[in-house]
Design an enzyme around this catalytic site. Structure first.
Site, PDB file in Angstrom:
ATOM      1  N   GLU A 262       6.380 -42.466 -25.891  1.00 49.64           N
ATOM      2  CA  GLU A 262       5.182 -43.007 -25.222  1.00 49.64           C
ATOM      3  C   GLU A 262       5.255 -42.544 -23.775  1.00 49.64           C
ATOM      4  OE1 GLU A 262       2.851 -44.617 -26.732  1.00 49.64           O
ATOM      5  OE2 GLU A 262       3.772 -45.300 -28.583  1.00 49.64           O
ATOM      6  N   CYS A 296       0.092 -46.480 -17.641  1.00 51.43           N
ATOM      7  CA  CYS A 296      -0.005 -45.192 -18.332  1.00 51.43           C
ATOM      8  C   CYS A 296      -1.460 -44.911 -18.669  1.00 51.43           C
ATOM      9  CB  CYS A 296       0.845 -45.198 -19.582  1.00 51.43           C
ATOM     10  SG  CYS A 296       0.565 -46.649 -20.600  1.00 51.43           S
TER      11      CYS A 296
HETATM   12  P1  NAD Z   1      10.833 -42.789 -16.035  1.00 53.29           P
HETATM   13  O1  NAD Z   1      10.619 -41.697 -17.000  1.00 53.29           O
HETATM   14  O2  NAD Z   1      11.287 -42.470 -14.683  1.00 53.29           O
HETATM   15  O3  NAD Z   1      11.882 -43.854 -16.642  1.00 53.29           O
HETATM   16  C1  NAD Z   1      11.682 -44.460 -17.907  1.00 53.29           C
HETATM   17  C2  NAD Z   1      13.015 -44.944 -18.446  1.00 53.29           C
HETATM   18  O4  NAD Z   1      13.826 -43.816 -18.751  1.00 53.29           O
HETATM   19  C3  NAD Z   1      13.817 -45.798 -17.468  1.00 53.29           C
HETATM   20  O5  NAD Z   1      14.423 -46.856 -18.168  1.00 53.29           O
HETATM   21  C4  NAD Z   1      14.849 -44.809 -16.948  1.00 53.29           C
HETATM   22  O6  NAD Z   1      16.015 -45.431 -16.464  1.00 53.29           O
HETATM   23  C5  NAD Z   1      15.136 -44.015 -18.206  1.00 53.29           C
HETATM   24  N1  NAD Z   1      15.786 -42.706 -18.039  1.00 53.29           N
HETATM   25  C6  NAD Z   1      15.858 -41.917 -16.939  1.00 53.29           C
HETATM   26  N2  NAD Z   1      16.542 -40.773 -17.230  1.00 53.29           N
HETATM   27  C7  NAD Z   1      16.881 -40.841 -18.542  1.00 53.29           C
HETATM   28  C8  NAD Z   1      17.567 -39.965 -19.440  1.00 53.29           C
HETATM   29  N3  NAD Z   1      18.035 -38.782 -19.054  1.00 53.29           N
HETATM   30  N4  NAD Z   1      17.715 -40.363 -20.716  1.00 53.29           N
HETATM   31  C9  NAD Z   1      17.222 -41.546 -21.156  1.00 53.29           C
HETATM   32  N5  NAD Z   1      16.563 -42.413 -20.352  1.00 53.29           N
HETATM   33  C10 NAD Z   1      16.392 -42.067 -19.065  1.00 53.29           C
HETATM   34  O7  NAD Z   1       9.423 -43.612 -15.984  1.00 53.29           O
HETATM   35  P2  NAD Z   1       9.008 -44.820 -15.047  1.00 53.29           P
HETATM   36  O8  NAD Z   1       8.801 -44.322 -13.655  1.00 53.29           O
HETATM   37  O9  NAD Z   1       9.901 -46.002 -15.272  1.00 53.29           O
HETATM   38  O10 NAD Z   1       7.596 -45.221 -15.701  1.00 53.29           O
HETATM   39  C11 NAD Z   1       6.406 -44.545 -15.433  1.00 53.29           C
HETATM   40  C12 NAD Z   1       6.087 -43.530 -16.514  1.00 53.29           C
HETATM   41  O11 NAD Z   1       6.070 -44.147 -17.804  1.00 53.29           O
HETATM   42  C13 NAD Z   1       4.703 -42.941 -16.334  1.00 53.29           C
HETATM   43  O12 NAD Z   1       4.753 -41.572 -16.617  1.00 53.29           O
HETATM   44  C14 NAD Z   1       3.873 -43.673 -17.374  1.00 53.29           C
HETATM   45  O13 NAD Z   1       2.712 -43.002 -17.772  1.00 53.29           O
HETATM   46  C15 NAD Z   1       4.868 -43.820 -18.478  1.00 53.29           C
HETATM   47  N6  NAD Z   1       4.477 -44.896 -19.385  1.00 53.29           N
HETATM   48  C16 NAD Z   1       3.942 -44.558 -20.594  1.00 53.29           C
HETATM   49  C17 NAD Z   1       3.508 -45.552 -21.462  1.00 53.29           C
HETATM   50  C18 NAD Z   1       2.888 -45.192 -22.786  1.00 53.29           C
HETATM   51  O14 NAD Z   1       2.805 -46.078 -23.626  1.00 53.29           O
HETATM   52  N7  NAD Z   1       2.453 -43.959 -23.017  1.00 53.29           N
HETATM   53  C19 NAD Z   1       3.644 -46.902 -21.113  1.00 53.29           C
HETATM   54  C20 NAD Z   1       4.221 -47.207 -19.874  1.00 53.29           C
HETATM   55  C21 NAD Z   1       4.631 -46.193 -19.028  1.00 53.29           C
END
Ligand code: NAD
Length: 509
Positions: A262, A296
């Site tokens: 997602e 998102c």
């Molecule tokens: P992010 O990608 O920075 O982090 C998301 C999660 O991934 C966090 O828990 C982070 O600690 C973890 N993470 C970081 N590096 C990782 C790795 N190498 N392996 C595994 N996990 C890792 O995103 P964010 O800033 O927390 O959230 C915003 C983003 O999320 C936006 O792009 C938004 O569109 C997206 N989002 C999408 C949806 C959807 O349903 N499509 C819903 C909510 C947020």
């Protein structure tokens, strides 16, 4: 509102363990993350991150718990999820405030997030009696063929900061009734919301004499990579940016695990000349500035018919003039802070990059730095006239920057709407049936969500939620999204006294 009392009622202390298998909270050798509120910059409390040993203890408990949990009848698992929904009802106000205070979204949205958790629990309870498989007609006589759905095992849930509680529950409520156990790695930007949720579910599980390991928590950035590469986790549900999703997806696929992705969106509303303009203004403004543009599904682009472009732009500018920016817990305010100062930096950089590419700002942005905005996380929602192909327009900036694009024909508008790498949410505002149907047709929107006379932002839990292209293709929540949390098995039973082979193949000895 007394935040200290609310934290106490949610089980949060000044320093908390970030590793839990349920009622057992592990002390680890990990460092402490201090969670600061973007509302006022105050430190709320700290959480100790999970280290290698803590990770292994959690995985061991989770493996043991699965062996037990998979044998509990699905409706009985549903009964526990029903009680979890009731516990959330009891904690709705407190948890809603914590979401607002730790993440920065408005109190209404914080409460709405907890309501989504309650709703998905209700959905999952019903689902626990409806995990149906098909029965097929065998081509061989006296044979019966059917399929059944089994749980997968340990589901790893990695979640983003912007929905710090709801996304976890969308996954867990379904995964649990399907017979899986869950290990949750929340965003390190909102760890207290996760600790609070874990306390709530842990009590429900304890009251039902359930073993440790059905619901586990692991706070810490390093945990993400461990989950990606851990063969004991057959399914990883990842919510976050496209950039990180690409890493997760590749790592999980390499070990032949499954992932639900997602990822980021770049959502547009087409405003037709046949739109109800008053409705369109509300949909567009809420979509663009709600959660300070950190959903998102936030509206990032408005694709407006040339005949009404100037009129609509003027109305928008007027509406933006009325926005109140400030403490999201004060219900008079429309726009709260961004999550942290790094997000503010990204917002500022995006505006500068846009200007370089030719964006004309009709509502200027800027960082708010007066006394009322001590956290340094408050920014002005802004609006720019752009071309769809600008690099900055093709990217998702997680901030309240809205782009205006003009169109002549609906074909052109749909091409613009689809002309970005992401494919999450989309909408058209029109009272013209032909336009609405064309937008929803096979030649219309290419997104996972396509709405008519509703904005892009917000979704009901009853529908499958997710998007195409660089949004990752995953689906969560309603409809038949549960199938992603189970493995399908096809069974053929021969009750004849011969062994006919499929496709009429003869094999005589
Ligand atoms: P992010 O990608 O920075 O982090 C998301 C999660 O991934 C966090 O828990 C982070 O600690 C973890 N993470 C970081 N590096 C990782 C790795 N190498 N392996 C595994 N996990 C890792 O995103 P964010 O800033 O927390 O959230 C915003 C983003 O999320 C936006 O792009 C938004 O569109 C997206 N989002 C999408 C949806 C959807 O349903 N499509 C819903 C909510 C947020």
């Amino acid at each position: 509102m007394n935040i200290t009392e609310i934290l106490t009622r949610l089980g949060i202390k000044e320093t908390n363990s970030g590793t839990s298998t349920g009622n057992n909270w592990l002390e680890t050798g990990g460092k402490n993350i201090v969670s600061y509120s973007p509302v006022n910059g105050q430190a709320i409390a700290s959480v100790q991150v999970a280290d290698e040993a803590a990770y292994e203890s959690v995985m061991k408990k989770a493996e043991e718990a699965f062996v037990f949990w998979r044998t509990v009848p699905a409706p009985k698992r549903g009964e526990i999820v029903r009680q979890f929904g009731d516990a959330l009802r009891a904690h709705k106000e407190d948890l809603g405030v914590l979401v607002s205070y730790e993440m920065g979204k408005s109190l209404q949205e914080g409460l709405g997030e907890v309501q989504e958790m309650i709703d998905i629990c209700d959905f999952a309870v019903g689902l626990s009696r409806q995990l149906y498989g098909l029965t097929m007609h065998s081509e061989r006589p006296n044979h019966r063929m059917y399929e059944q759905w089994h749980p997968m095992g340990i589901v790893g849930i990695i979640s983003a900061f912007n929905f710090p509680v709801a996304v976890w529950s969308w996954n867990t409520a379904l995964a649990w009734v399907c017979g899986n156990v869950c290990v949750w790695k929340p965003s390190s930007k909102t760890p207290l919301c996760a600790v609070a949720c874990q306390h709530i579910i842990a009590k429900v599980l304890k009251d039902n004499d359930m073993p440790e390991g059905i619901s586990s928590l692991l706070v810490g950035n390093a945990v993400g990579d461990k989950i990606n590469n851990d063969k004991r986790i057959p399914l990883v549900s990842f919510t976050g940016s496209t950039r990180v999703g690409r890493i997760v997806s590749a790592a999980v696929a390499t070990r032949f695990g499954r992932s639900i992705l997602e990822l980021g969106g770049n959502n547009a509303i087409i405003i037709s000349k046949d739109a109800d303009l008053e409705m369109s203004i509300i949909g567009a403004v809420f979509g663009a500035v709600g959660t300070a543009g950190q959903r998102c599904t936030s509206t990032r682009r408005l694709i407006i018919h040339e005949d009404i472009y100037e009129e609509f732009k003027n109305k928008l500018v007027k509406a933006y003039g009325q926005l109140r920016i400030g403490d999201p817990l004060d219900q008079h305010n429309h726009v709260g802070p961004l999550i942290d100062t790094a997000a503010v930096e990204q917002y500022t950089q995006a505006i500068a990059k846009g200007k370089k590419e030719g964006a004309e700002f009709v509502v200027e942005g800027g960082v708010l730095d007066s006394e009322a905005y001590t956290s340094g996380c408050y920014v002005k929602p802004c609006i720019a006239e752009v071309e769809n192909h600008y690099e900055i327009v093709q990217e998702e900036t997680f901030a309240p920057i809205l782009y205006l694009i003009k169109y002549k024909t609906l074909d052109q508008a749909i091409a613009l709407q689809n002309g970005v790498p992401q494919g999450l949410s989309s909408a058209i505002m029109t009272l013209n049936l032909r336009e609405a149907e064309q937008f929803l047709s096979v030649a219309g929107s290419d997104c996972g969500i396509a709405n008519v006379n509703i904005g892009t932002s917000g979704a009901e839990i009853g529908g499958a939620f997710g998007g195409e292209k660089e949004t990752g293709g995953g689906r969560e929540s309603g409809s038949d999204a549960w199938k992603a949390y189970m493995r399908r098995q096809t069974n053929t039973i021969n009750y004849s006294n011969t062994l006919p082979l499929a496709q009429g193949i003869q094999f005589d000895l």
